[in-house]
Design a protein around this motif. Sequence first.
Motif, PDB file in Angstrom:
ATOM      1  N   GLY A 186       0.814  -1.212   0.000  1.00  0.00           N
ATOM      2  CA  GLY A 186       0.000   0.000   0.000  1.00  0.00           C
ATOM      3  C   GLY A 186       0.842   1.254   0.000  1.00  0.00           C
ATOM      4  N   CYS A 187       1.763   1.359  -0.932  1.00  0.00           N
ATOM      5  CA  CYS A 187       2.609   2.548  -0.990  1.00  0.00           C
ATOM      6  C   CYS A 187       2.449   3.231  -2.349  1.00  0.00           C
ATOM      7  CB  CYS A 187       4.078   2.183  -0.759  1.00  0.00           C
ATOM      8  SG  CYS A 187       4.771   1.067  -1.992  1.00  0.00           S
ATOM      9  N   GLU A 188       2.832   4.480  -2.411  1.00  0.00           N
ATOM     10  CA  GLU A 188       2.800   5.198  -3.683  1.00  0.00           C
ATOM     11  C   GLU A 188       3.850   4.639  -4.631  1.00  0.00           C
ATOM     12  OE1 GLU A 188       3.293   9.336  -3.095  1.00  0.00           O
ATOM     13  OE2 GLU A 188       1.492   9.581  -1.871  1.00  0.00           O
ATOM     14  N   ILE A 189       3.560   4.728  -5.916  1.00  0.00           N
ATOM     15  CA  ILE A 189       4.511   4.249  -6.913  1.00  0.00           C
ATOM     16  C   ILE A 189       5.480   5.389  -7.236  1.00  0.00           C
ATOM     17  CG2 ILE A 189       4.792   3.164  -9.166  1.00  0.00           C
ATOM     18  CD1 ILE A 189       3.169   1.562  -7.062  1.00  0.00           C
ATOM     19  N   ASP A 190       6.675   5.261  -6.737  1.00  0.00           N
ATOM     20  CA  ASP A 190       7.718   6.268  -6.965  1.00  0.00           C
ATOM     21  C   ASP A 190       9.072   5.559  -6.981  1.00  0.00           C
ATOM     22  OD1 ASP A 190       9.137   8.611  -7.278  1.00  0.00           O
ATOM     23  OD2 ASP A 190       9.023   9.181  -5.171  1.00  0.00           O
ATOM     24  N   PRO A 191       9.318   4.765  -8.031  1.00  0.00           N
ATOM     25  CA  PRO A 191      10.532   3.945  -8.053  1.00  0.00           C
ATOM     26  C   PRO A 191      11.800   4.762  -8.256  1.00  0.00           C
ATOM     27  CG  PRO A 191       9.398   3.798 -10.156  1.00  0.00           C
ATOM     28  CD  PRO A 191       8.508   4.603  -9.248  1.00  0.00           C
ATOM     29  N   VAL A 192      12.917   4.141  -7.946  1.00  0.00           N
ATOM     30  CA  VAL A 192      14.204   4.819  -8.048  1.00  0.00           C
ATOM     31  C   VAL A 192      14.648   4.960  -9.503  1.00  0.00           C
ATOM     32  CG1 VAL A 192      15.626   2.727  -7.856  1.00  0.00           C
ATOM     33  CG2 VAL A 192      16.508   4.902  -6.995  1.00  0.00           C
ATOM     34  N   THR A 193      14.107   4.112 -10.387  1.00  0.00           N
ATOM     35  CA  THR A 193      14.439   4.157 -11.810  1.00  0.00           C
ATOM     36  C   THR A 193      13.178   4.453 -12.608  1.00  0.00           C
ATOM     37  OG1 THR A 193      16.214   2.536 -11.490  1.00  0.00           O
ATOM     38  CG2 THR A 193      15.449   2.876 -13.740  1.00  0.00           C
ATOM     39  N   ARG A 194      13.264   5.431 -13.518  1.00  0.00           N
ATOM     40  CA  ARG A 194      12.094   5.810 -14.300  1.00  0.00           C
ATOM     41  C   ARG A 194      12.454   5.921 -15.779  1.00  0.00           C
ATOM     42  NH1 ARG A 194      11.207  12.271 -14.051  1.00  0.00           N
ATOM     43  NH2 ARG A 194      13.350  12.945 -13.651  1.00  0.00           N
ATOM     44  N   PRO A 195      11.472   5.705 -16.685  1.00  0.00           N
ATOM     45  CA  PRO A 195      11.733   5.827 -18.117  1.00  0.00           C
ATOM     46  C   PRO A 195      11.583   7.281 -18.582  1.00  0.00           C
ATOM     47  CG  PRO A 195       9.509   4.995 -17.767  1.00  0.00           C
ATOM     48  CD  PRO A 195      10.124   5.182 -16.408  1.00  0.00           C
ATOM     49  N   LEU A 196      12.503   7.736 -19.434  1.00  0.00           N
ATOM     50  CA  LEU A 196      12.455   9.086 -20.014  1.00  0.00           C
ATOM     51  C   LEU A 196      12.670   8.986 -21.518  1.00  0.00           C
ATOM     52  CD1 LEU A 196      14.661  11.090 -17.452  1.00  0.00           C
ATOM     53  CD2 LEU A 196      12.178  10.842 -17.457  1.00  0.00           C
ATOM     54  N   TYR A 197      11.781   9.608 -22.263  1.00  0.00           N
ATOM     55  CA  TYR A 197      11.859   9.597 -23.726  1.00  0.00           C
ATOM     56  C   TYR A 197      12.656  10.810 -24.205  1.00  0.00           C
ATOM     57  CZ  TYR A 197      10.193   9.772 -28.580  1.00  0.00           C
ATOM     58  OH  TYR A 197      10.111   9.815 -29.945  1.00  0.00           O
ATOM     59  N   VAL A 198      13.596  10.591 -25.103  1.00  0.00           N
ATOM     60  CA  VAL A 198      14.430  11.697 -25.609  1.00  0.00           C
ATOM     61  C   VAL A 198      14.664  11.558 -27.107  1.00  0.00           C
ATOM     62  CG1 VAL A 198      15.648  12.058 -23.419  1.00  0.00           C
ATOM     63  CG2 VAL A 198      16.577  10.447 -25.085  1.00  0.00           C
TER      64      VAL A 198
END
Length: 675
Positions: free
Chosen positions: A129-141
């Motif tokens: 029951g935690c917010e989704i805020d992972p240490v790795t995220r996808p970024l489009y460039v």
Amino acid sequence: MVEGSDSDEILVVFTPSGRRGYVESGTSILEAARLLGVDLDSVCGGRGICGRCQVRLGEGNFPKFGVDAKLSHVSEFGATESRYDGVKGLRPGCRLGCAAKLYGSMVVDVPEESQLHRQVVRKEAVPVGCEIDPVTRPLYVRVEEARMEDSRGDALRLREAVERDWGLEGVELDVGVLPTLQKVLRKGKWEVTVALRKDKRIVGVYEGFEEELYGIAVDVGTTTLSGHLWSLQDGRLLGTSGMMNPQIRYGEDLMSRVSYGMMNEGGVGQMVEAVQGALRGLVDDLVEKGGIDRCRMVEMVLVGNPVMHHLFLGIDPVELGGAPFALAENESLEVRGLDLGLGMDYRHVYCYIPPCIAGHVGADASGVMLSEGSFLRDEQTLVIDVGTNAELMLGNREKMFACSSPTGPALEGAQISKGQRASVGAIERVRIDRETKHARFSVVGNDKWSDEDGFWEGLGSQGVTGICGSGIIEVIGEMYLSGVLDTHGVIDGDLGVESVEEDGRTYRYCVHRGEGEDDSIYVTQDDVRAIQLAKGAVYAGARLLMEHAGLDRLDRICLAGAFGSHIDVKYAMVLGMIPDADLENVVSIGNAAGTGASMMLLNKGERIVLEGVVRGVEKIETAIEPRFQEFFVDAMKIPNGRDEFENLWKVLEKPEEKGVSKGGERRGVRRRRSP
């Protein structure tokens, strides 16, 4: 050169079952397994065709088994195995049990995939029951194309594109990305998605637009490994998998494995290789089940007890085997998957390992603490993660205490005469008639009780195979409540009932009578003693924490882990494994270590919270606490020699206390039921 003589009888020990016995020299491993009732699969009848009887050989000195195992005690690789290996391929380090013959004492490990009735690994994921805020995220460039007049490398232009498009500074590129970088950029027509870790490090590059990355949370236990595959985009659970820890062939408990590393040259390396290989296999299985690309699995969280923590990191755990039980590292760690033996397929993966609390209270206990959240509550809560080594945490938002207790593997069915782990056919629930003292029971894989229609038809060919941890707790609890067992843990041989039989100088209780001795399931006096020692250690640890916290009562008790999830808490209290409390406030919380690991995987802030909490925990070392021994001695009685269990006897009828007359004749002394 094979040592030994064809006329000798030699000792063979099979793990993880622990079955052992003597067979004639020259007997094949498959034949030995059949003679000793070991669960080793074979479809082709030992012709070397199916390959299901593959086993691993243990090499080294095994004091616990009294075996000095050498590879020269087994026949050399022959034509049958060479033919099979050439056509289908043997698993690394394996021999065919039907072809390999024994000529000297040997320890033989039967891997899970070679077992006919495979282990039921009971470590299910609990929704987090935690917010989704992972240490790795996808970024489009969008990256500038390479041109003759521009001498910058593709990696530099990618880093600059990420900084420009996302307003970041100091972005680095992980070396694991370089082998495929140029191909991906061109195939994606210079439009790519990067996996950016901590807004600093590019750990993956994918052609075009890609919005979903994945992570795995793993609980590396002494007996089992369990893993959960999650989407880092929306927190969907995509798969759960579990397997036996192959290190079990080096010892069922932690100290046995530490001893194996100390006494066998290269022993630590063998155990490191075993657990890292299992970890890799678990990850492969989860990725396959989830149907995802390996390159998009970018993050892992690993939890485990201190010995497992050291071994999967490649650290010799010898210092944990004696005072002052010093950890090589107690702070949190972040390592590449490559450094944990995951291989190049997982070069994008980084692994976070939470802090250990103390020398015998590890990162798995940290995960339990985070999952249960007692450090956020007002109530005084005791959390016990029950396994081969029990880890206990007590406290609330004001203060947390922690310790460990050496329970050994008895609570998981090991070291019990008919004990086994929770596989199909194992007795897991027991009820004893108060008048006849006859037992009825249920087994894993069958939802009916033994006195119900259809039970025996639903058993399957394996029949009733043994008794697992939850079953041994219930049967001993029922033996006490029904008067078969007294408060000292002595089986009463004067009852005059069919279920209680002589067993040498003591007595045993028959839970299930099969066609013969080998098919019958008994609880012996030694079995009761083993459980008393284990439950006494858990209770003594709990009482020691309560004393340090200045408490004489608890608001809540939580049992965690695979064992804690399936035990009936009522029987845990009947035996005196846990302190007295309102049974409504005693709960099982499942694989809380895995849940805590999943929370840290899905939300990087949970890691910061946990690290702060762990720094404030007061660690109690039971090995140097004089009061631990006092509490332990009292806890050897059922339920306890000193503490009253008023809450328990409000809901259960207290059995009569039995005594012995001067003439040695047993007599019943009726004790008044607590109000």
